[in-house]
Design a protein around this motif. Structure first.
Motif, PDB file in Angstrom:
ATOM      1  N   TYR A  45     -11.253  77.076  -0.047  1.00 31.03           N
ATOM      2  CA  TYR A  45     -10.997  78.165   0.892  1.00 31.03           C
ATOM      3  C   TYR A  45      -9.561  78.038   1.393  1.00 31.03           C
ATOM      4  N   LEU A  46      -8.758  79.079   1.172  1.00 30.51           N
ATOM      5  CA  LEU A  46      -7.354  79.116   1.568  1.00 30.51           C
ATOM      6  C   LEU A  46      -7.167  80.248   2.564  1.00 30.51           C
ATOM      7  N   GLN A  47      -6.682  79.912   3.773  1.00 28.57           N
ATOM      8  CA  GLN A  47      -6.519  80.924   4.815  1.00 28.57           C
ATOM      9  C   GLN A  47      -5.185  80.745   5.528  1.00 28.57           C
ATOM     10  N   GLY A  48      -4.390  81.811   5.514  1.00 28.96           N
ATOM     11  CA  GLY A  48      -3.139  81.824   6.263  1.00 28.96           C
ATOM     12  C   GLY A  48      -2.130  80.800   5.808  1.00 28.96           C
ATOM     13  N   ASN A  49      -2.167  80.398   4.559  1.00 27.17           N
ATOM     14  CA  ASN A  49      -1.249  79.382   4.074  1.00 27.17           C
ATOM     15  C   ASN A  49       0.047  80.007   3.561  1.00 27.17           C
ATOM     16  N   VAL A  50       1.073  79.178   3.480  1.00 31.52           N
ATOM     17  CA  VAL A  50       2.377  79.600   2.985  1.00 31.52           C
ATOM     18  C   VAL A  50       2.701  78.756   1.760  1.00 31.52           C
ATOM     19  N   TYR A  51       2.968  79.419   0.653  1.00 29.53           N
ATOM     20  CA  TYR A  51       3.278  78.736  -0.598  1.00 29.53           C
ATOM     21  C   TYR A  51       4.692  79.138  -1.031  1.00 29.53           C
ATOM     22  N   THR A  52       5.434  78.168  -1.485  1.00 30.30           N
ATOM     23  CA  THR A  52       6.835  78.413  -1.836  1.00 30.30           C
ATOM     24  C   THR A  52       6.996  79.047  -3.212  1.00 30.30           C
ATOM     25  N   GLY A  53       5.943  79.109  -3.997  1.00 32.96           N
ATOM     26  CA  GLY A  53       6.008  79.703  -5.329  1.00 32.96           C
ATOM     27  C   GLY A  53       4.691  80.359  -5.674  1.00 32.96           C
ATOM     28  N   PRO A  54       4.560  80.882  -6.866  1.00 35.83           N
ATOM     29  CA  PRO A  54       3.284  81.477  -7.277  1.00 35.83           C
ATOM     30  C   PRO A  54       2.161  80.449  -7.191  1.00 35.83           C
ATOM     31  N   LEU A  55       1.039  80.908  -6.722  1.00 36.01           N
ATOM     32  CA  LEU A  55      -0.104  80.017  -6.527  1.00 36.01           C
ATOM     33  C   LEU A  55      -0.958  80.007  -7.793  1.00 36.01           C
ATOM     34  N   ARG A  56      -1.069  78.845  -8.415  1.00 30.09           N
ATOM     35  CA  ARG A  56      -1.838  78.707  -9.649  1.00 30.09           C
ATOM     36  C   ARG A  56      -2.988  77.733  -9.412  1.00 30.09           C
ATOM     37  N   ILE A  57      -4.166  78.153  -9.816  1.00 29.61           N
ATOM     38  CA  ILE A  57      -5.373  77.349  -9.636  1.00 29.61           C
ATOM     39  C   ILE A  57      -6.001  77.122 -10.997  1.00 29.61           C
ATOM     40  N   SER A  58      -6.203  75.858 -11.303  1.00 30.22           N
ATOM     41  CA  SER A  58      -6.843  75.485 -12.554  1.00 30.22           C
ATOM     42  C   SER A  58      -7.763  74.305 -12.278  1.00 30.22           C
ATOM     43  N   SER A  59      -9.053  74.497 -12.507  1.00 27.64           N
ATOM     44  CA  SER A  59     -10.023  73.443 -12.228  1.00 27.64           C
ATOM     45  C   SER A  59     -11.239  73.637 -13.113  1.00 27.64           C
ATOM     46  N   ARG A  60     -11.728  72.555 -13.674  1.00 27.40           N
ATOM     47  CA  ARG A  60     -12.902  72.615 -14.536  1.00 27.40           C
ATOM     48  C   ARG A  60     -14.194  72.579 -13.744  1.00 27.40           C
ATOM     49  N   THR A  61     -14.129  72.327 -12.427  1.00 23.11           N
ATOM     50  CA  THR A  61     -15.342  72.174 -11.624  1.00 23.11           C
ATOM     51  C   THR A  61     -15.504  73.239 -10.550  1.00 23.11           C
TER      52      THR A  61
END
Length: 563
Positions: A294-310
């Motif tokens: 769960y991601l709420q109100g976060n600041v990321y300096t680049g494109p957000l990439r999510i990769s997870s097998r679970t």
């Protein structure tokens, strides 16, 4: 010569006074003696009766009536207390499941309960320690701070802050602590006070009680008009044991990335956290059994990439992403993608073959790409692609636009549950919406759609036309719920039934419920046992009128398409 008579001497006064006093005292004493004796005898009668009754009661009860039982026998034998007869391991489990203040109160139950609180796993929740006066440490009549607790003597002066209470608990309770929850952001006007609170939180992380911590929820204090603090490296002390983690209001430094390793972490929440793309990717990769994110109100300096097998569930809200792009690259087990507030965000899902729950989607989302299906403002750019795995879909629109909804439904042929919310504050125009062609039916309406939920239903002509279309054309529909933000009564519900004009035997259940106008952004992200996470966020649980089943001509061949 005659002798002169001599006058007789006057009687002595002393004997006369003594005789008079004695004569007067005799009748007075004689009068008082019978009165006193009578009163004493009268008082002795009820006392004798009471003693006789008590003796008879004692003989009837075998000699135990009226006798106070010994305290040791009451505490040790636990006569009539079946719970206290349980083994210590079971009692410690019971205490560990209670809130902190209630677990401490168990010290006052009996003598054998007193050492159990210190040996039982502890759940520390700062929300329950906000308004307290005393601490349940060495005195069994003391309790953790709570509004419901009434102390025997009122203490004057300021109440102790919750952070000082937490410090005392950690110092006096040897542990273990199973859950540590301190999600109270303290706004410190002075820099000195802010540094002191950070040092206090740092000391908590080094406490021996938190050695085998399983749940950690921590929000760091906010300093006005200053940069937020960095995540201390001492948090990694719990990396090998923590299962549930919530981190908020801090910056994650790049130096911490090589040290990340969470072998047991299943549920992760990041709130108002500033993190770089590389550190975020490393953090997700270090979670070997992560199931919910769960991601709420976060600041990321680049494109957000999510990769997870679970990963099985991903939710994000109000996130500021560099280049405004969220990429879900490889998630073979992903089942839920929840995005209640994704305004201006580009979402791209490359690989999610098990995706079943999606939304709420709105026209304010710039681009949504799932496999080969691409939406621009909820308008598809192609007619040849579809997603057959999605079964639950939630949509938001500014007004009642049946064509826009149907244009989306045609790309989800296996959809079973549809949520539609009308939000007049959305301020998003729908352009290039195609008008539905009655020659080309929508597959989910023919064979799959079973439940429809409409929020902010007003009952006007447009709303009735929208609901009536599904009543007439959704052939397997068996339930419709109307979320109404305004007050309504049974007469209004009866009018709605009449306007919907259903008559045949095949009838879905119509349920009208009161709900708030706005969408509840909180979704049950981490609880995978809840089959439908949108159920509680769209509709309230109270103010429900009785469910009335009415007829629906679902078997009719007549199809009313919008013009």
């Amino acid at each position: 010569m005659r002798k002169k008579k001599t006058a007789a001497p006057a009687p002595a006064p002393a004997p006369t006074a003594t005789k008079t006093t004695a004569a007067a005292a005799v009748p007075a004493a004689a009068k008082k003696k019978p009165l006193a004796a009578k009163k004493t005898a009268a008082a002795a009668v009820p006392v004798a009766k009471k003693k006789a009754a008590a003796a008879a009661k004692k003989r009837a009860s075998g000699g135990t009536a009226g006798c106070r039982p010994r305290k040791r026998a009451r505490d040790d034998n636990c006569d009539g207390d079946l719970i206290s007869n349980l083994p210590d391991a079971v009692l410690c489990t019971i205490i560990s499941l209670l809130p902190t203040k209630d677990g401490a109160r168990t010290q006052a139950i009996a003598r054998r309960w007193r050492p159990l609180w210190r040996s039982a796993p502890l759940n520390i929740d700062a929300q329950n320690l906000r308004t307290g006066r005393s601490l349940p440490l060495r005195c069994k009549k003391k309790n953790l701070s709570t509004n419901n607790f009434q102390p025997s003597c009122r203490r004057r002066g300021p109440r102790p802050p919750q952070d000082s209470i937490v410090s005392r608990i950690l110092s006096d309770h040897p542990g273990p602590v199973r859950c540590f929850d301190f999600r109270l952001t303290c706004i410190c006007p002075k820099k000195e006070g802010h540094a002191q609170k950070l040092a206090q939180i740092e000391s908590w992380f080094h406490s021996r009680s938190l050695h085998n911590l399983q749940e950690l929820h921590i929000f760091f204090p906010i300093l006005c008009r200053a940069a937020r603090c960095s995540l201390p490296s001492s948090v990694l002390r719990f990396a090998s044991t923590v299962v549930v983690a919530t981190i908020g209001h801090c910056d994650v430094p790049k130096e911490i990335a090589p040290l990340l390793n969470f072998p047991l972490l299943k549920h992760l929440t990041l709130r108002s956290v500033s993190i770089s793309e590389d550190v975020f990717h490393g953090a997700i990769s270090s979670c070997h059994v992560l199931e919910t994110l769960y991601l709420q109100g976060n600041v990321y300096t680049g494109p957000l990439r999510i990769s997870s097998r679970t990963l099985r569930s991903i939710a994000f809200s109000h996130c500021h992403v560099g280049k405004e792009e969220l990429v879900i690259e490889d998630t073979p087990r992903l089942e839920r993608l929840l995005c209640p507030c994704s305004d201006g965000l580009n979402i791209r899902v490359n690989k999610a073959p098990k995706l079943e729950i999606l939304g709420p989607l709105s026209p304010r989302t710039s681009n949504i790409q799932i496999a080969k299906l691409i939406f621009q403002g909820l308008v598809s750019t192609s007619l040849n692609n579809s997603i057959c795995t999605v079964k639950v879909l939630a949509l938001q629109f500014a007004c009642t636009d049946l064509n826009a909804v149907l244009d989306v439904l045609r790309f989800f042929p296996c959809l079973e549950i549809l949520y539609v919310m009308w939000n007049k504050y959305l301020n998003a125009e729908m352009n290039n919406v195609r008008h539905c062609d009655p020659i080309t039916p929508i597959k989910c309406l023919e064979t799959h759609l079973k439940k429809l939920v409409l929020k902010n239903y007003t009952g006007d002509e447009q709303d009735v036309s929208f609901a009536k279309f599904f009543v007439l054309n959704a052939k397997v529909l068996n339930e419709i719920k109307f979320g109404v933000s305004e007050k309504f009564d049974e007469k209004w519900v009866a009018d709605q039934h009449r306007l919907l004009g259903v008559e045949s035997e095949a009838s879905p259940e119509f349920e009208f419920k009161h709900c708030s106008y706005y969408l509840n952004n909180y979704l049950d992200t981490h609880d995978l046992s809840i089959a439908d996470p949108f159920n509680n966020s769209f509709l309230a649980k109270d103010h429900t009128l009785p469910v009335i089943s009415i007829s629906c001509p679902s078997s009719s061949d007549e199809v009313l398409w919008p013009v």
